[in-house]
Design a protein around this motif. Structure first.
Motif, PDB file in Angstrom:
ATOM      1  N   ASN A  84     112.253   1.518  74.135  1.00  0.00           N
ATOM      2  CA  ASN A  84     112.111   2.369  75.316  1.00  0.00           C
ATOM      3  C   ASN A  84     113.067   1.906  76.398  1.00  0.00           C
ATOM      4  O   ASN A  84     113.321   0.697  76.534  1.00  0.00           O
ATOM      5  CB  ASN A  84     110.690   2.277  75.884  1.00  0.00           C
ATOM      6  N   PRO A  85     113.604   2.823  77.194  1.00  0.00           N
ATOM      7  CA  PRO A  85     114.456   2.403  78.309  1.00  0.00           C
ATOM      8  C   PRO A  85     113.640   1.631  79.327  1.00  0.00           C
ATOM      9  O   PRO A  85     112.462   1.927  79.559  1.00  0.00           O
ATOM     10  CB  PRO A  85     114.960   3.732  78.888  1.00  0.00           C
ATOM     11  N   ALA A  86     114.260   0.616  79.950  1.00  0.00           N
ATOM     12  CA  ALA A  86     113.589  -0.146  80.994  1.00  0.00           C
ATOM     13  C   ALA A  86     113.797   0.479  82.366  1.00  0.00           C
ATOM     14  O   ALA A  86     113.116   0.120  83.321  1.00  0.00           O
ATOM     15  CB  ALA A  86     114.083  -1.592  80.997  1.00  0.00           C
ATOM     16  N   GLY A  87     114.776   1.377  82.487  1.00  0.00           N
ATOM     17  CA  GLY A  87     114.964   2.110  83.730  1.00  0.00           C
ATOM     18  C   GLY A  87     115.839   1.438  84.762  1.00  0.00           C
ATOM     19  O   GLY A  87     116.064   1.991  85.841  1.00  0.00           O
ATOM     20  N   ASP A  88     116.350   0.225  84.447  1.00  0.00           N
ATOM     21  CA  ASP A  88     117.183  -0.479  85.418  1.00  0.00           C
ATOM     22  C   ASP A  88     118.662  -0.375  85.104  1.00  0.00           C
ATOM     23  O   ASP A  88     119.494  -1.009  85.758  1.00  0.00           O
ATOM     24  CB  ASP A  88     116.769  -1.950  85.505  1.00  0.00           C
ATOM     25  N   GLY A  89     119.022   0.416  84.094  1.00  0.00           N
ATOM     26  CA  GLY A  89     120.423   0.616  83.752  1.00  0.00           C
ATOM     27  C   GLY A  89     121.000  -0.412  82.803  1.00  0.00           C
ATOM     28  O   GLY A  89     122.103  -0.231  82.296  1.00  0.00           O
ATOM     29  N   GLU A  90     120.262  -1.491  82.536  1.00  0.00           N
ATOM     30  CA  GLU A  90     120.787  -2.576  81.707  1.00  0.00           C
ATOM     31  C   GLU A  90     119.883  -2.890  80.520  1.00  0.00           C
ATOM     32  O   GLU A  90     120.366  -3.087  79.408  1.00  0.00           O
ATOM     33  CB  GLU A  90     120.963  -3.841  82.554  1.00  0.00           C
ATOM     34  N   HIS A  91     118.592  -2.932  80.722  1.00  0.00           N
ATOM     35  CA  HIS A  91     117.679  -3.423  79.698  1.00  0.00           C
ATOM     36  C   HIS A  91     116.952  -2.297  78.960  1.00  0.00           C
ATOM     37  O   HIS A  91     116.844  -1.174  79.459  1.00  0.00           O
ATOM     38  CB  HIS A  91     116.637  -4.364  80.316  1.00  0.00           C
ATOM     39  N   VAL A  92     116.440  -2.635  77.791  1.00  0.00           N
ATOM     40  CA  VAL A  92     115.499  -1.789  77.072  1.00  0.00           C
ATOM     41  C   VAL A  92     114.349  -2.670  76.608  1.00  0.00           C
ATOM     42  O   VAL A  92     114.505  -3.881  76.423  1.00  0.00           O
ATOM     43  CB  VAL A  92     116.133  -1.065  75.864  1.00  0.00           C
ATOM     44  N   PHE A  93     113.181  -2.061  76.449  1.00  0.00           N
ATOM     45  CA  PHE A  93     112.041  -2.764  75.885  1.00  0.00           C
ATOM     46  C   PHE A  93     112.015  -2.533  74.381  1.00  0.00           C
ATOM     47  O   PHE A  93     112.030  -1.385  73.920  1.00  0.00           O
ATOM     48  CB  PHE A  93     110.729  -2.253  76.489  1.00  0.00           C
ATOM     49  N   GLY A 126     102.157  -0.826  73.306  1.00  0.00           N
ATOM     50  CA  GLY A 126     102.213   0.624  73.127  1.00  0.00           C
ATOM     51  C   GLY A 126     103.105   1.338  74.114  1.00  0.00           C
ATOM     52  O   GLY A 126     104.319   1.204  74.095  1.00  0.00           O
ATOM     53  N   HIS A 127     102.483   2.051  75.036  1.00  0.00           N
ATOM     54  CA  HIS A 127     103.227   2.928  75.928  1.00  0.00           C
ATOM     55  C   HIS A 127     103.998   2.184  77.014  1.00  0.00           C
ATOM     56  O   HIS A 127     103.530   1.183  77.558  1.00  0.00           O
ATOM     57  CB  HIS A 127     102.279   3.903  76.620  1.00  0.00           C
ATOM     58  N   VAL A 128     105.171   2.716  77.324  1.00  0.00           N
ATOM     59  CA  VAL A 128     105.988   2.286  78.458  1.00  0.00           C
ATOM     60  C   VAL A 128     106.152   3.498  79.368  1.00  0.00           C
ATOM     61  O   VAL A 128     106.622   4.546  78.924  1.00  0.00           O
ATOM     62  CB  VAL A 128     107.376   1.793  78.003  1.00  0.00           C
ATOM     63  N   VAL A 129     105.762   3.364  80.626  1.00  0.00           N
ATOM     64  CA  VAL A 129     105.850   4.487  81.563  1.00  0.00           C
ATOM     65  C   VAL A 129     106.643   4.064  82.792  1.00  0.00           C
ATOM     66  O   VAL A 129     106.326   3.057  83.431  1.00  0.00           O
ATOM     67  CB  VAL A 129     104.448   4.976  81.989  1.00  0.00           C
ATOM     68  N   LEU A 130     107.668   4.828  83.119  1.00  0.00           N
ATOM     69  CA  LEU A 130     108.463   4.617  84.330  1.00  0.00           C
ATOM     70  C   LEU A 130     108.197   5.775  85.280  1.00  0.00           C
ATOM     71  O   LEU A 130     108.268   6.937  84.892  1.00  0.00           O
ATOM     72  CB  LEU A 130     109.958   4.580  84.011  1.00  0.00           C
ATOM     73  N   LEU A 394     126.414   4.110  60.581  1.00  0.00           N
ATOM     74  CA  LEU A 394     125.602   2.903  60.693  1.00  0.00           C
ATOM     75  C   LEU A 394     125.378   2.283  59.320  1.00  0.00           C
ATOM     76  O   LEU A 394     125.495   2.951  58.293  1.00  0.00           O
ATOM     77  CB  LEU A 394     124.253   3.232  61.339  1.00  0.00           C
ATOM     78  N   ASP A 395     125.042   1.010  59.307  1.00  0.00           N
ATOM     79  CA  ASP A 395     124.783   0.307  58.054  1.00  0.00           C
ATOM     80  C   ASP A 395     123.363   0.540  57.541  1.00  0.00           C
ATOM     81  O   ASP A 395     123.057   0.211  56.394  1.00  0.00           O
ATOM     82  CB  ASP A 395     125.032  -1.199  58.220  1.00  0.00           C
ATOM     83  N   ALA A 396     122.503   1.060  58.395  1.00  0.00           N
ATOM     84  CA  ALA A 396     121.111   1.320  58.003  1.00  0.00           C
ATOM     85  C   ALA A 396     120.635   2.562  58.725  1.00  0.00           C
ATOM     86  O   ALA A 396     121.210   2.980  59.747  1.00  0.00           O
ATOM     87  CB  ALA A 396     120.231   0.124  58.335  1.00  0.00           C
ATOM     88  N   ALA A 397     119.585   3.164  58.205  1.00  0.00           N
ATOM     89  CA  ALA A 397     119.071   4.397  58.805  1.00  0.00           C
ATOM     90  C   ALA A 397     118.502   4.123  60.199  1.00  0.00           C
ATOM     91  O   ALA A 397     117.652   3.235  60.371  1.00  0.00           O
ATOM     92  CB  ALA A 397     117.992   4.996  57.917  1.00  0.00           C
ATOM     93  N   PRO A 398     118.941   4.872  61.220  1.00  0.00           N
ATOM     94  CA  PRO A 398     118.409   4.678  62.564  1.00  0.00           C
ATOM     95  C   PRO A 398     117.033   5.343  62.695  1.00  0.00           C
ATOM     96  O   PRO A 398     116.756   6.357  62.066  1.00  0.00           O
ATOM     97  CB  PRO A 398     119.437   5.376  63.454  1.00  0.00           C
ATOM     98  N   SER A 399     116.201   4.758  63.540  1.00  0.00           N
ATOM     99  CA  SER A 399     114.866   5.328  63.752  1.00  0.00           C
ATOM    100  C   SER A 399     114.733   5.848  65.179  1.00  0.00           C
ATOM    101  O   SER A 399     114.829   7.037  65.414  1.00  0.00           O
ATOM    102  CB  SER A 399     113.790   4.285  63.453  1.00  0.00           C
ATOM    103  N   GLU A 400     114.534   4.960  66.158  1.00  0.00           N
ATOM    104  CA  GLU A 400     114.414   5.376  67.536  1.00  0.00           C
ATOM    105  C   GLU A 400     115.610   4.899  68.352  1.00  0.00           C
ATOM    106  O   GLU A 400     116.355   4.016  67.893  1.00  0.00           O
ATOM    107  CB  GLU A 400     113.128   4.830  68.158  1.00  0.00           C
ATOM    108  N   MET A 401     115.802   5.465  69.544  1.00  0.00           N
ATOM    109  CA  MET A 401     116.904   4.993  70.387  1.00  0.00           C
ATOM    110  C   MET A 401     116.549   5.143  71.862  1.00  0.00           C
ATOM    111  O   MET A 401     115.681   5.921  72.246  1.00  0.00           O
ATOM    112  CB  MET A 401     118.194   5.741  70.059  1.00  0.00           C
ATOM    113  N   ALA A 402     117.248   4.358  72.665  1.00  0.00           N
ATOM    114  CA  ALA A 402     117.086   4.392  74.114  1.00  0.00           C
ATOM    115  C   ALA A 402     118.446   4.178  74.767  1.00  0.00           C
ATOM    116  O   ALA A 402     119.306   3.486  74.213  1.00  0.00           O
ATOM    117  CB  ALA A 402     116.106   3.321  74.582  1.00  0.00           C
TER     118      ALA A 402
END
Length: 405
Positions: A84-93, A126-130, A394-402
Motif C-alpha cells: 500500500n502507498p504510505a502517502g509521503d511520496g517515498e515509502h510504501v507499506f 490488514g487495512h491501510v487508510v490515508l 518481469l522475472d515473476a508474475a506481479p500481484s499488487e502494486m503501489a
C-alpha cells in the motif's frame, strides 16, 4: 474465506509533476553565502529521483521506474505480500508475516529501494487508510489500530514518535479512518461476524454506533468527508455525525470496496448479487451519490467482468476497470455511463482464490498501469490517447502494486 483487504483510493495527482516541482524547489534554494544549495553529487542524485512503482511477486517486491517501467531494484521477502502507498511520496507499506514493514522506494532520493527497518508489528496486518494527512493501520489479529501523521515515517528502525493507539472491543477483520476533526470511525465485529461501525472521539470514547451493516468491509471518504462502508446488504454512509443505511436493491447485494476521490460526492463500489457465486469475478458496479444519499447498480457489457483490485478513479473522477476481455473500460464519473474502452492486455480468467495473481489497475494522472500476471509483464496506457506508452517485463508474475513519487 478471508475477505480481501480494501484498496485505498485517493484523488490522483501526477507523481511526475510532484517530482518535477520538487526538483524546481531544490534549484531555487541557495545558502546565505551565495554557494550552491546542493553539491554536484546531490544534484545528480536529485536528477535520478522519479516516481516509482512497487510490485509484489512470489519472493519479494520489485521496484520499477514509473515512466520507463525499467527495474531499479528488488527486495527479497518470503511469504504472501500486500503493498500500500504510505502517502509521503517515498515509502510504501509491505504487509508481511511480521506486520506492516516500511520500504523506501528511492522515489525522492534516487537510491536503490530497501526496507527501512521500521515495522508496525501485527500478526494479521490488514487495512491501510490515508486521509487528511493522517494514516491508520489496522491489525486484524488483535483489533488494535494506530494513527499517526502521514509524513512522520523515517528511514530508520524508529516508528513515528507521536502515534495514537486504539483498541477494538474484539479482534476482527476491520478498518478505521481518522476524520479531519480528530474523531474516528472504526468497525465493529469479532472472529465470528462483523456488524457495523462506531464513531469515537480522539480519546477513543464512543460517541455513536450503527450495528445493522452485516459483514462490514472497507471504507471510502468522498467529497466533503462523506464516508461510506460496504455491507452484505447495502452501503453505510456517515455524514455530519449521522449514520445512514442504503439498502441493496437485490435480496443479496454485497459491497466490499469503495473507489472514491476527495473532490467528488460520487463513489463507485464493487457489487456482488449472487451469494453462491464462486471466485472473485464481478459483473455489476454500484454508484453511490454520498451527498444525496442515493445509489444505483450499473450493469457491464455481456462478457465483461472484473475483480475488486481492477478498479480505479482518474483525476477527472471517472472510474476505470480492467475487464476480463483485457480492455480498460471507463464509467463516466457523473452519469455512470460506459463512455470508452481501450485495449490493454490479453483476455484473462478470474483467479481461483483472491490471493492468486491477476490483473491489477493503478492510475496516476492520465496514465493507467495494468499488470498482466499471465505473461509476467506490466503496461502503461495513456488514457488520453489510448496508446500503450511503456511496457515492462518481469522475472515473476506481479500481484499488487503501489506508487510512490
Amino acid at each position: 474465506m478471508t475477505i480481501p483487504q480494501h484498496r485505498l483510493r485517493r484523488r490522483a495527482t501526477s507523481a511526475f509533476a510532484i517530482a518535477a516541482a520538487a526538483g524546481l524547489a531544490l534549484a531555487a534554494c541557495s545558502t546565505g553565502s551565495g554557494e550552491p544549495a546542493a553539491s554536484e553529487s546531490q544534484s545528480a542524485e536529485a536528477a535520478e529521483a522519479s516516481a516509482r512503482l512497487a510490485l509484489t511477486t512470489d519472493g519479494g517486491v520489485v521496484v520499477l521506474d514509473a515512466e520507463t517501467l525499467e527495474p531499479v531494484g528488488d527486495v527479497p521477502i518470503d511469504g504472501f505480500l500486500r503493498v500500500n502507498p504510505a502517502g509521503d511520496g517515498e515509502h510504501v507499506f509491505v504487509t508481511t508475516s511480521q506486520g506492516f514493514e516500511v520500504l523506501a522506494t528511492g522515489a525522492t532520493s534516487g537510491d536503490e529501494p530497501s526496507l527501512t527497518g521500521a515495522v508496525f508489528e501485527g500478526d494479521a496486518a490488514g487495512h491501510v487508510v490515508l486521509h487528511d494527512g493522517r494514516t491508520v493501520l489496522f491489525d486484524d489479529a488483535t483489533g488494535d489500530y494506530w494513527a499517526f501523521d502521514t509524513d512522520a515515517l523515517t528511514d530508520s528502525d524508529a516508528l513515528p514518535a507521536d502515534m495514537d493507539a486504539y483498541e477494538s472491543a474484539a479482534a476482527h477483520h476491520g478498518v478505521a479512518v481518522e476524520l479531519a476533526d480528530g474523531t474516528l470511525l472504526s468497525t465493529l465485529g469479532d472472529e465470528e461476524s462483523r456488524t457495523g461501525v462506531r464513531h469515537l472521539d480522539a480519546d477513543g470514547t464512543e460517541l455513536a454506533r450503527f450495528e445493522e451493516c452485516p459483514s462490514v468491509h472497507g471504507e471510502g471518504v468522498a467529497a466533503d468527508e462523506h464516508v461510506l462502508f460496504g455491507c452484505q446488504d447495502g452501503v453505510l454512509l456517515f455524514t455530519g455525525g449521522e449514520f445512514q443505511k442504503l439498502d441493496s436493491p437485490d435480496e443479496f447485494g454485497r459491497v466490499g470496496n469503495a473507489y472514491v476521490t476527495d473532490e467528488s460526492p460520487i463513489a463507485f463500489v464493487d457489487y456482488r448479487d449472487d451469494p453462491d457465486a464462486e471466485g472473485s469475478l464481478l459483473h455489476r458496479v454500484g454508484m453511490v451519490d454520498t451527498a444525496a444519499g442515493t445509489w444505483e447498480i450499473l450493469d457491464l457489457p455481456e462478457g465483461v467482468e472484473y475483480t475488486w483490485q481492477g478498479v480505479e478513479r482518474d483525476h477527472h473522477g471517472d472510474a476505470w476497470l480492467i475487464g476480463t476481455d483485457g480492455a480498460l473500460h471507463m464509467l463516466d464519473g457523473e452519469t455512470g455511463e460506459l463512455a470508452r474502452s481501450i485495449p490493454a492486455i490479453d483476455a484473462w480468467e478470474g483467479p481461483a482464490e483472491w490471493q492468486d495473481a491477476h490483473p491489477y489497475l493503478l492510475i496516476d494522472d492520465h496514465t493507467a498501469y495494468v499488470t498482466d500476471p499471465a505473461s509476467s509483464r506490466i503496461v502503461a496506457v495513456d488514457l488520453e490517447s489510448g496508446e500503450i506508452v511503456a511496457e515492462g517485463e518481469l522475472d515473476a508474475a506481479p500481484s499488487e502494486m503501489a506508487l510512490a513519487g
